[in-house]
Write a protein that holds these residues in place. Structure first.
Motif, mmCIF file in Angstrom:
data_model
loop_
_atom_site.group_PDB
_atom_site.id
_atom_site.type_symbol
_atom_site.label_atom_id
_atom_site.label_comp_id
_atom_site.label_asym_id
_atom_site.label_seq_id
_atom_site.Cartn_x
_atom_site.Cartn_y
_atom_site.Cartn_z
ATOM 1 N N SER A 1 -14.686 -46.842 0.595
ATOM 2 C CA SER A 1 -13.956 -46.180 -0.466
ATOM 3 C C SER A 1 -14.962 -45.874 -1.581
ATOM 4 O O SER A 1 -15.927 -46.607 -1.726
ATOM 5 C CB SER A 1 -12.880 -47.133 -0.959
ATOM 6 O OG SER A 1 -11.924 -46.477 -1.692
ATOM 7 N N PRO A 2 -14.865 -44.865 -2.350
ATOM 8 C CA PRO A 2 -13.846 -43.841 -2.489
ATOM 9 C C PRO A 2 -14.031 -42.645 -1.550
ATOM 10 O O PRO A 2 -13.205 -41.747 -1.511
ATOM 11 C CB PRO A 2 -13.981 -43.394 -3.934
ATOM 12 C CG PRO A 2 -15.420 -43.556 -4.239
ATOM 13 C CD PRO A 2 -15.853 -44.766 -3.437
ATOM 14 N N LEU B 1 -13.691 -42.650 1.557
ATOM 15 C CA LEU B 1 -12.599 -42.717 2.517
ATOM 16 C C LEU B 1 -11.413 -41.885 2.051
ATOM 17 O O LEU B 1 -10.847 -41.108 2.825
ATOM 18 C CB LEU B 1 -12.183 -44.173 2.750
ATOM 19 C CG LEU B 1 -10.963 -44.400 3.636
ATOM 20 C CD1 LEU B 1 -11.204 -43.860 5.035
ATOM 21 C CD2 LEU B 1 -10.623 -45.876 3.689
ATOM 22 N N GLU B 2 -11.043 -42.015 0.783
ATOM 23 C CA GLU B 2 -9.912 -41.250 0.255
ATOM 24 C C GLU B 2 -10.209 -39.750 0.257
ATOM 25 O O GLU B 2 -9.352 -38.930 0.554
ATOM 26 C CB GLU B 2 -9.551 -41.717 -1.157
ATOM 27 C CG GLU B 2 -8.858 -43.061 -1.214
ATOM 28 C CD GLU B 2 -9.800 -44.231 -1.036
ATOM 29 O OE1 GLU B 2 -11.013 -44.092 -1.313
ATOM 30 O OE2 GLU B 2 -9.332 -45.297 -0.587
ATOM 31 N N THR B 3 -11.436 -39.389 -0.074
ATOM 32 C CA THR B 3 -11.830 -37.975 -0.082
ATOM 33 C C THR B 3 -11.727 -37.381 1.315
ATOM 34 O O THR B 3 -11.147 -36.314 1.508
ATOM 35 C CB THR B 3 -13.272 -37.819 -0.607
ATOM 36 O OG1 THR B 3 -13.340 -38.350 -1.927
ATOM 37 C CG2 THR B 3 -13.693 -36.364 -0.619
ATOM 38 N N ARG C 1 -10.075 -38.611 3.946
ATOM 39 C CA ARG C 1 -8.674 -38.650 4.416
ATOM 40 C C ARG C 1 -7.890 -37.469 3.847
ATOM 41 O O ARG C 1 -7.118 -36.827 4.552
ATOM 42 C CB ARG C 1 -8.020 -39.969 4.013
ATOM 43 C CG ARG C 1 -6.567 -40.065 4.501
ATOM 44 C CD ARG C 1 -5.942 -41.392 4.170
ATOM 45 N NE ARG C 1 -6.392 -42.369 5.139
ATOM 46 C CZ ARG C 1 -6.793 -43.587 4.826
ATOM 47 N NH1 ARG C 1 -6.815 -43.988 3.568
ATOM 48 N NH2 ARG C 1 -7.174 -44.425 5.751
ATOM 49 N N GLU C 2 -8.109 -37.156 2.576
ATOM 50 C CA GLU C 2 -7.426 -36.018 1.951
ATOM 51 C C GLU C 2 -7.839 -34.696 2.629
ATOM 52 O O GLU C 2 -7.001 -33.830 2.866
ATOM 53 C CB GLU C 2 -7.746 -35.974 0.465
ATOM 54 C CG GLU C 2 -7.005 -34.902 -0.290
ATOM 55 C CD GLU C 2 -7.335 -34.939 -1.780
ATOM 56 O OE1 GLU C 2 -7.668 -33.846 -2.313
ATOM 57 O OE2 GLU C 2 -7.275 -36.020 -2.381
#
Length: 146
Positions: free
Chosen positions: A132-133, A135-137, A139-140
């Motif tokens: 993370s972060p 991962l969030e990028t 995944r989005e």
């Protein structure tokens, strides 16, 4: 900015035998061209690859993406004329269910593939969880480009 979202076919070895040839889904993004991003990335080019559903590696000449990731990374760099030092390769495994009532769940997984480059060839892959972060990028990006 999305650069590519389609099936990537890679050549095999052994001349006409074309051993270890295959295909996968490739989603290629360049975060440096995204006007909404305020943070600069050291590796702004993100290649998200995953096996195609329905591909059976037991068939003749079919191989999994994981078995050929070095060759796939080399193919991506050559075909799209990218700098491998600025590219992040991510293997994506979508959520899967199994069981008689689909009661068992395998959660989705994102893994970064670290590669050693010898000239213009990728070698010695090493997989690790995507932190993370980022991962969030990623995944989005994957969710917005199903």
């Amino acid at each position: 900015m999305k650069l590519f979202d389609d099936v990537l076919h890679w050549e095999g070895y052994g001349g006409k035998f074309n051993l270890a040839a295959g295909r996968c889904r490739l989603r290629l993004f360049d975060l440096s061209k995204d006007t909404d991003t305020t943070v600069a990335q050291l590796k702004p080019i993100i290649a998200v690859v995953n096996d195609l559903p329905g591909d059976n590696p037991a068939e003749m000449k079919k191989v999994t993406l994981r078995a050929c990731i070095s060759h796939v990374a080399t193919t991506i760099v050559h075909r799209f004329k990218l700098d491998h030092n600025r590219m992040l390769i991510v293997e994506y495994y979508p959520r899967a269910t199994y069981g008689q009532q689909s009661e068992k769940v395998i959660p989705e997984k994102f893994e970064v593939v670290d590669l050693k480059w010898h000239g213009d060839k990728a070698l010695f892959p090493n997989w690790r969880p995507l932190p993370s972060p980022m991962l969030e990028t990623v995944r989005e990006l994957v969710v917005s480009n199903p």
